[in-house]
Design an enzyme around this catalytic site. Structure first.
Site, PDB file in Angstrom:
ATOM      1  N   LYS A  71      -6.135   0.216   8.881  1.00 23.28           N
ATOM      2  CA  LYS A  71      -5.928   1.470   8.149  1.00 23.28           C
ATOM      3  C   LYS A  71      -6.641   2.651   8.806  1.00 23.28           C
ATOM      4  CE  LYS A  71      -5.063  -0.316   3.518  1.00 23.28           C
ATOM      5  NZ  LYS A  71      -5.523  -0.386   2.108  1.00 23.28           N
ATOM      6  N   ASN A  94       0.828  -1.216   0.000  1.00 20.91           N
ATOM      7  CA  ASN A  94       0.000   0.000   0.000  1.00 20.91           C
ATOM      8  C   ASN A  94       0.859   1.263   0.000  1.00 20.91           C
ATOM      9  OD1 ASN A  94      -2.163  -1.501   2.518  1.00 20.91           O
ATOM     10  ND2 ASN A  94      -2.306  -1.655   0.302  1.00 20.91           N
ATOM     11  N   LEU A  95       2.095   1.151   0.484  1.00 20.69           N
ATOM     12  CA  LEU A  95       2.872   2.353   0.788  1.00 20.69           C
ATOM     13  C   LEU A  95       3.320   3.112  -0.459  1.00 20.69           C
ATOM     14  CD1 LEU A  95       5.049   1.008   3.770  1.00 20.69           C
ATOM     15  CD2 LEU A  95       2.788   2.056   3.827  1.00 20.69           C
ATOM     16  N   GLN A  96       3.251   2.477  -1.619  1.00 17.89           N
ATOM     17  CA  GLN A  96       3.607   3.123  -2.885  1.00 17.89           C
ATOM     18  C   GLN A  96       2.668   4.287  -3.214  1.00 17.89           C
ATOM     19  OE1 GLN A  96       1.151   2.215  -5.234  1.00 17.89           O
ATOM     20  NE2 GLN A  96       2.000   2.453  -7.290  1.00 17.89           N
ATOM     21  N   ARG A  97       1.494   4.314  -2.604  1.00 17.01           N
ATOM     22  CA  ARG A  97       0.534   5.378  -2.926  1.00 17.01           C
ATOM     23  C   ARG A  97      -0.320   5.827  -1.745  1.00 17.01           C
ATOM     24  NH1 ARG A  97      -0.759   0.609  -3.782  1.00 17.01           N
ATOM     25  NH2 ARG A  97      -2.824  -0.236  -3.423  1.00 17.01           N
ATOM     26  N   CYS A 144      -4.838 -17.568 -10.770  1.00 17.49           N
ATOM     27  CA  CYS A 144      -4.519 -16.174 -11.115  1.00 17.49           C
ATOM     28  C   CYS A 144      -4.080 -15.496  -9.821  1.00 17.49           C
ATOM     29  CB  CYS A 144      -5.729 -15.480 -11.754  1.00 17.49           C
ATOM     30  SG  CYS A 144      -7.179 -15.386 -10.694  1.00 17.49           S
ATOM     31  N   CYS A 157      -7.440  -1.878  -9.791  1.00 18.32           N
ATOM     32  CA  CYS A 157      -6.053  -1.430  -9.627  1.00 18.32           C
ATOM     33  C   CYS A 157      -5.183  -2.576  -9.114  1.00 18.32           C
ATOM     34  CB  CYS A 157      -5.982  -0.257  -8.666  1.00 18.32           C
ATOM     35  SG  CYS A 157      -6.687   1.238  -9.367  1.00 18.32           S
ATOM     36  N   ASN A 205     -14.249  -0.568  -5.994  1.00 17.76           N
ATOM     37  CA  ASN A 205     -15.102  -1.639  -6.540  1.00 17.76           C
ATOM     38  C   ASN A 205     -16.513  -1.131  -6.811  1.00 17.76           C
ATOM     39  OD1 ASN A 205     -17.086  -2.658  -4.279  1.00 17.76           O
ATOM     40  ND2 ASN A 205     -15.149  -2.198  -3.283  1.00 17.76           N
TER      41      ASN A 205
END
Ligand code: ZN
Length: 392
Positions: A95, A79-82, A350, A197, A140
């Site tokens: 969170k 999550n930390l990328q954004r 998948c 995403c 979603n």
């Protein structure tokens, strides 16, 4: 179109608050009255993730007096990328709680109310009733239709945003003054047609581009300044670096806000949006194995042909040892079928089990009747079989 202010002004600002908000107070359009309206405002953010993170940070800094956060998820390293409201020390923490702590660091004058639960038809009306407007940061379709319908029924404005890779969209849906989300998108896309995403990726900074538009619109609605995005759809292309808006009209035939609405109370949104297609659900019904089952098959040396139906870049991030990569598109075109052996049991997987269920329907229709897929996909493999592998 300008709209009346959504919120009445608070009685006053303290000396500390005047100092803190001075750069707002000297803007004539905002001024003391606007800042007092912000102080009195109660804004609910659905999701403390990609869009929710920048939205919460800027709403808090702007002096919105009460911020509600709906989120039942915990902070993950990916999550930390954004999701910039969370940090390293928050990994594993809820969170909502992590966001509350960050907000306290930015602005102690904000009251934060946590709703650490999954939003659904049974709790949405009660939660929304306590807020002036709703900012949606979810990813979603089921939640979007739920939020929209609840907002229409409660006459509240819905500040919507959506992001995917380099593309963003935002709008304000307020049925009392313009179109709602259903006027723009009457039907959800077929299950599996629009990648999330989590499946398709998102440029981290896109969250800030769209989240800040949502905050901008929330502030305008609360204070009654400017032209809100109601009746317009903002479309942002980060690669072209272009913003454009298109008109969205209220649909007189809209199921929830039209002249003769057919949706007059909340419905089953998971069923409406369909987590998986009917064919996929049917194919998977008796043909789903667990990641642990797969581990057993591999350890015993069963005659199986393990196929990873994700995209090559996902396969590069993490894969199950021995899996052959054949992306979902090749199943839909039929090209994958000639690569499947007749003398081995076909096992598909998948990321989470949604795409593999779609492929399973194709494979079974082609006569591979004993084919199965792995419920929970490679993420279940990582959590249940080999936690040393990265998850994404
Ligand atoms: Zn509508």
């Amino acid at each position: 179109m300008s709209l009346p202010p959504l919120v009445e002004p608070a009685a006053g600002l303290s000396v500390d608050e005047v100092r803190r908000y001075s750069r707002h107070l000297i803007i004539p359009d905002v001024g003391m009255a606007g800042q007092k309206r912000l102080k009195n405002a109660k804004v609910l953010i659905v999701g403390a993730g990609g869009l929710g993170s920048p939205a919460l940070l800027y709403l808090a800094a702007a002096g919105v007096g009460t911020l509600g956060i709906v989120d039942f998820d915990t902070v993950d390293e990916s999550n930390l990328q954004r999701q910039i409201i969370h940090g390293i020390s928050d990994v594993g923490k809820p969170k909502a709680q992590s966001a509350k702590e960050s907000i306290a660091e930015i602005n102690p004058y904000v009251t934060v109310v946590l709703h650490p639960e999954r939003l659904d038809s049974s709790n949405v009306m009660e939660i929304f009733a306590g807020y002036d407007l709703i900012v949606d940061g979810t990813d979603n379709f089921a939640t979007r239709y739920l939020v929209n319908d609840a907002c229409v029924l409660l006459h509240k404005p819905y500040v919507w945003g959506s992001i995917y890779r380099f593309d963003g969209q935002a709008s304000v849906f307020w049925a009392d003054y313009g179109p709602c989300y259903r006027c723009l998108y009457p039907e959800p896309p077929p299950p599996g047609m629009v990648p999330s995403c989590a499946e398709g990726g998102v440029l981290g900074v896109l969250c800030a581009s769209i989240g800040s538009i949502q905050v901008n619109e929330a502030i305008k609605l609360i204070t009654g300044i400017g032209d809100p995005l109601a009746g317009r759809l903002m479309i942002y292309d980060a690669l072209e670096m272009s913003y454009r808006t298109v008109r969205v009209n209220k649909d007189p035939e809209c199921a929830v806000c039209g002249k003769n609405p057919t949706v007059t109370e909340l419905i089953d949104y998971d069923a409406f949006c369909g987590a998986v297609s009917d064919e996929a659900a049917e194919a998977a019904a008796d043909s789903t194995i667990t990641a642990t089952d797969l581990k057993g098959m591999l350890d015993r040396g069963d005659a199986i042909f393990l196929v990873d139906v994700r995209e090559p870049n996902e396969y590069e991030i993490v894969s199950i040892p021995g899996a052959t990569l054949i992306p979902k598109g090749e199943f839909l075109s039929g090209a994958a079928l000639e690569r499947l052996p007749q003398d081995k049991r076909v096992v598909l997987h998948c990321k989470t089990g949604v795409r593999s269920a779609d492929c399973l329907a194709v494979v079974k229709n082609a006569g591979f009747s004993d084919a199965v897929h792995v419920g929970g996909g490679v993420l279940a493999w990582v959590s249940q079989v080999d936690p040393s592998l990265p998850s994404y």
